[in-house]
Design a protein around this motif. Structure first.
Motif, short mmCIF file in Angstrom:
data_model
loop_
_atom_site.label_atom_id
_atom_site.label_comp_id
_atom_site.label_asym_id
_atom_site.label_seq_id
_atom_site.Cartn_x
_atom_site.Cartn_y
_atom_site.Cartn_z
N SER A 1 -37.61 2.81 9.59
CA SER A 1 -37.62 2.10 8.31
C SER A 1 -38.77 1.09 8.23
O SER A 1 -38.93 0.42 7.22
CB SER A 1 -36.28 1.37 8.11
OG SER A 1 -36.19 0.29 9.01
N LEU A 2 -39.57 0.98 9.30
CA LEU A 2 -40.68 0.02 9.27
C LEU A 2 -41.87 0.60 8.52
O LEU A 2 -42.02 1.82 8.41
CB LEU A 2 -41.13 -0.32 10.71
CG LEU A 2 -40.09 -0.86 11.67
CD1 LEU A 2 -40.75 -1.23 12.99
CD2 LEU A 2 -39.39 -2.08 11.09
N SER A 3 -42.75 -0.28 8.04
CA SER A 3 -43.99 0.19 7.41
C SER A 3 -44.92 0.72 8.49
O SER A 3 -44.71 0.48 9.68
CB SER A 3 -44.65 -0.97 6.67
OG SER A 3 -45.21 -1.87 7.61
N LEU B 1 -34.22 4.82 16.66
CA LEU B 1 -33.92 3.72 17.57
C LEU B 1 -34.36 2.40 16.95
O LEU B 1 -35.33 2.36 16.19
CB LEU B 1 -34.62 3.93 18.93
CG LEU B 1 -33.81 4.69 19.98
CD1 LEU B 1 -33.58 6.13 19.54
CD2 LEU B 1 -34.48 4.65 21.33
N THR B 2 -33.65 1.32 17.29
CA THR B 2 -34.02 0.03 16.71
C THR B 2 -35.26 -0.53 17.43
O THR B 2 -35.64 -0.05 18.50
CB THR B 2 -32.89 -1.00 16.87
OG1 THR B 2 -32.71 -1.25 18.26
CG2 THR B 2 -31.58 -0.49 16.26
N VAL B 3 -35.84 -1.54 16.81
CA VAL B 3 -36.99 -2.23 17.41
C VAL B 3 -36.61 -2.75 18.79
O VAL B 3 -37.35 -2.57 19.77
CB VAL B 3 -37.45 -3.38 16.48
CG1 VAL B 3 -38.43 -4.29 17.19
CG2 VAL B 3 -38.04 -2.80 15.20
N GLN C 1 -47.11 0.53 13.99
CA GLN C 1 -48.23 0.47 14.93
C GLN C 1 -48.05 -0.73 15.86
O GLN C 1 -48.27 -0.63 17.07
CB GLN C 1 -49.55 0.37 14.19
CG GLN C 1 -50.77 0.40 15.10
CD GLN C 1 -50.89 1.73 15.83
OE1 GLN C 1 -51.07 2.78 15.24
NE2 GLN C 1 -50.77 1.69 17.16
N MET C 2 -47.63 -1.87 15.29
CA MET C 2 -47.41 -3.04 16.14
C MET C 2 -46.28 -2.77 17.13
O MET C 2 -46.36 -3.18 18.29
CB MET C 2 -47.07 -4.25 15.27
CG MET C 2 -48.29 -4.72 14.49
SD MET C 2 -47.93 -6.17 13.52
CE MET C 2 -49.22 -6.02 12.28
N LEU C 3 -45.26 -2.08 16.65
CA LEU C 3 -44.15 -1.74 17.55
C LEU C 3 -44.63 -0.83 18.68
O LEU C 3 -44.26 -1.02 19.84
CB LEU C 3 -43.02 -1.06 16.76
CG LEU C 3 -41.83 -0.61 17.59
CD1 LEU C 3 -41.20 -1.77 18.33
CD2 LEU C 3 -40.78 0.08 16.71
N ALA C 4 -45.49 0.14 18.33
CA ALA C 4 -46.00 1.05 19.35
C ALA C 4 -46.81 0.28 20.40
O ALA C 4 -46.70 0.54 21.61
CB ALA C 4 -46.86 2.14 18.72
N LEU D 1 -35.81 -6.93 14.38
CA LEU D 1 -35.32 -6.56 15.71
C LEU D 1 -34.22 -5.50 15.71
O LEU D 1 -34.20 -4.62 16.55
CB LEU D 1 -34.83 -7.82 16.42
CG LEU D 1 -34.77 -7.78 17.94
CD1 LEU D 1 -36.11 -7.39 18.53
CD2 LEU D 1 -34.33 -9.12 18.49
N HIS D 2 -33.29 -5.57 14.74
CA HIS D 2 -32.17 -4.63 14.77
C HIS D 2 -32.28 -3.55 13.70
O HIS D 2 -31.32 -2.86 13.39
CB HIS D 2 -30.85 -5.39 14.70
CG HIS D 2 -30.69 -6.31 15.87
ND1 HIS D 2 -30.54 -5.85 17.15
CD2 HIS D 2 -30.75 -7.66 15.96
CE1 HIS D 2 -30.48 -6.87 17.98
NE2 HIS D 2 -30.61 -7.99 17.29
#
Lengths: 295, 240
Positions: free
Chosen positions: B140-142, B97-99, B147-150, B134-135
């Motif tokens: 694919s994130l580090s 899923l995207t950010v 962690q920031m996304l979580a 965002l998209h």
């Protein structure tokens, strides 16, 4: 060349139906890890509702609407009554539960409707043929290909554009965490079953339109094929299920067309051998995904 | 002198998986505006405690109340809707899923579009890196970005109490510093935090109070300063 195109259309039509069924199995499996063998009875239910609606001389569009609505309701009822109590249990428990649901429905069909085929009098306009130059395209076949395409596009839009669809994709990756978003687990699972019911209903209608009758065992064979298709594609992968459905359709149609006549009775056996060959090289299926089933 | 009523009030919390008791009757209080940390060795029951608080682990308790209401029998989705959420161990983002989709789902409890868009804008201001991504698919994130996304995903539900499970796990030191700066920042914005962390020094540095779990029981409770000063704790329980 004409023959090739003709067979391609046949393969698209048959493969499309397998794809819809395999997709229905995969949608549920990807979320709760259940292989629903009662999926075939959803198809059969659609067929019976269609037969009775037409016998009652209801308008054709209404008959279709009822025939598609019935398996949606039946699938959500199945979830509520049979599968919710065993949610989170082992794969074997889930599988056996689905066999039980399937057997119960089959017996109900046999005892309360008929063990014999019930005719589904589709409008005669549907049995015609469209002549496109050298191609003879059956109307039912064309409708089948178009319907499959519409369903696939619709489902893709639903999964990628709506909150409920995105929640389902998220749930197929990590169900517990979706609950932490404040999204009701039961709602997500019920949606998955409703969608699988819809897909089975549409596939069931396409199926009875081709054979013209419905009997209690009708759903068994196509769903077995769809299960094989889902395995080829990589169980739980939605794209894989569609790819596997079309691949199986192509294999069967190709074998039907080009296998020597003496071999035709063994068509399914040859098809299954090819599937085994695929799995020997890609044991996870063509488009495998990791299934996360935590908590 | 009266203490204000705690935001989270737990007593006799037990978590068992079959015959295994991971948490054996602990008492825990978190007051509004605090950062409280839960320390202990691997397998001491820290994650089980957090999972049980939000209803993801099987639990029993004499008392389990949040914001003055009994939540002992609520499902995780209802607990989250009442304002307590968890950033789980290992981040548990949805890789395909995207950010943007994570933020949308995280904010699912906001029925209206207005508050949803507002909260999302707030998150993107707080985590500018997520705006750039965002998209992109979350897979694919580090690690640090995930962690920031979580955290952002959890904050999208506008919680009053945030449970954080090992936010530093598997991250490079400078990324860990950024995450901990963020935690202080969140507290300054009025968020209450219950933090589980392996890195004892970091956790005690940021926390007001702490509990030390040993084999599913709370052995020591006290202010962060006292815990930090206690050589006995360091030697006996924290292995630092």
């Amino acid at each position: 060349m004409d023959i090739f195109l003709q067979q391609l259309l046949n393969a698209l039509s048959l493969g499309g139906t397998y794809a819809l069924l395999a997709l229905g199995l995969a949608v549920v499996f990807s979320i709760i890890g259940l292989i629903n063998f009662a999926h075939g009875e959803l198809m059969t239910a659609a067929g019976y509702v269609m037969a009775f609606a037409l016998a009652a001389a209801l308008p054709f569009p209404l008959a279709i609407a009822l025939a598609v609505a019935a398996p949606v309701l039946l699938a959500t009822a199945m979830e509520r009554v049979a599968f919710r109590p065993v949610r989170g249990a082992s794969g074997t428990t889930l599988l056996l539960t689905s066999f039980a649901v399937s057997a119960i429905l089959r017996v109900l069909f046999q005892n309360f409707i008929s063990a014999r085929p019930v005719p589904v009098p589709m409008p005669s306009a549907l049995s015609g043929v469209i002549n496109l130059g050298p191609l003879h395209l059956g109307i039912i076949q064309s409708i089948s290909i178009a319907t499959t395409a519409l369903m696939l596009i619709g489902l893709t839009l639903f999964l990628n554009r709506t909150v409920a669809g995105r929640a389902m994709r998220a749930a197929s990756e990590d169900f517990a965490i979706v609950r932490l978003m404040g999204l009701r687990a039961n709602g997500v699972v019920a949606t998955a079953f409703a969608i699988s019911g819809l897909l089975a209903g549409v596939a069931g209608l396409l199926w009875v339109a081709q054979r013209g009758s419905v009997d209690p065992l009708m759903g068994f064979l196509p769903v077995l094929k769809a299960f094989i298709a889902a395995i080829i594609g990589g169980l739980g992968s939605l794209t894989g299920a569609v790819a596997g459905g079309f691949l199986l359709g192509f294999i069967e149609v190709t074998l039907q067309a080009w296998l020597p006549e003496a071999w035709l009775p063994y068509r399914d056996a040859v098809a299954i051998m090819l599937v085994i060959a695929v799995l020997l090289f890609r044991p996870q299926g063509l488009l495998a995904r990791k299934t996360v089933l935590k908590l | 002198m009266t203490n204000p009523a705690p935001l989270l009030d737990v007593s006799g919390l037990t978590v068992s998986y079959g015959a295994v008791e991971a948490v054996r009757g602990i008492d825990l209080k978190v007051t509004k505006g605090e950062i409280v940390t839960l320390l202990g060795a691997n397998g001491a029951g820290k994650s089980s405690t957090l999972n049980a608080l939000v209803g993801l682990a099987p639990r029993r308790a004499r008392q389990l109340s949040f914001a003055g209401e009994d939540i002992a029998h609520l499902t995780p989705e209802l607990i989250v809707r009442r304002g307590m959420t968890l950033v789980p161990e290992g981040r548990r983002i949805f890789p395909t899923l995207t950010v943007a989709e994570h933020l949308l789902l995280g904010g699912a409890k906001h029925a209206a579009r207005g508050p949803l868009a507002e909260t999302q804008a707030e998150m993107l201001a707080l985590f500018p890196i997520l705006k750039e991504r965002l998209h992109q698919k979350a897979g694919s994130l580090s690690g640090g970005e995930q962690q920031m996304l979580a955290v952002a995903r959890a904050l999208m539900s506008s919680p009053d109490l945030l449970l954080l499970d090992e936010p530093s796990l598997g991250l490079a030191p400078q990324v860990v510093d950024r995450i901990f700066a963020l935690i202080s920042d969140l507290r300054a914005r009025g968020l209450t935090i219950l933090l589980v962390e392996q890195n004892v020094a970091l956790a005690l540095d940021i926390a007001d109070r702490g509990y030390v779990l040993v084999n599913g029981r709370i052995e020591i409770a006290g202010s962060a300063r006292d815990l930090m000063a206690s050589a006995a704790i360091r030697d006996a329980y924290l292995g630092a």
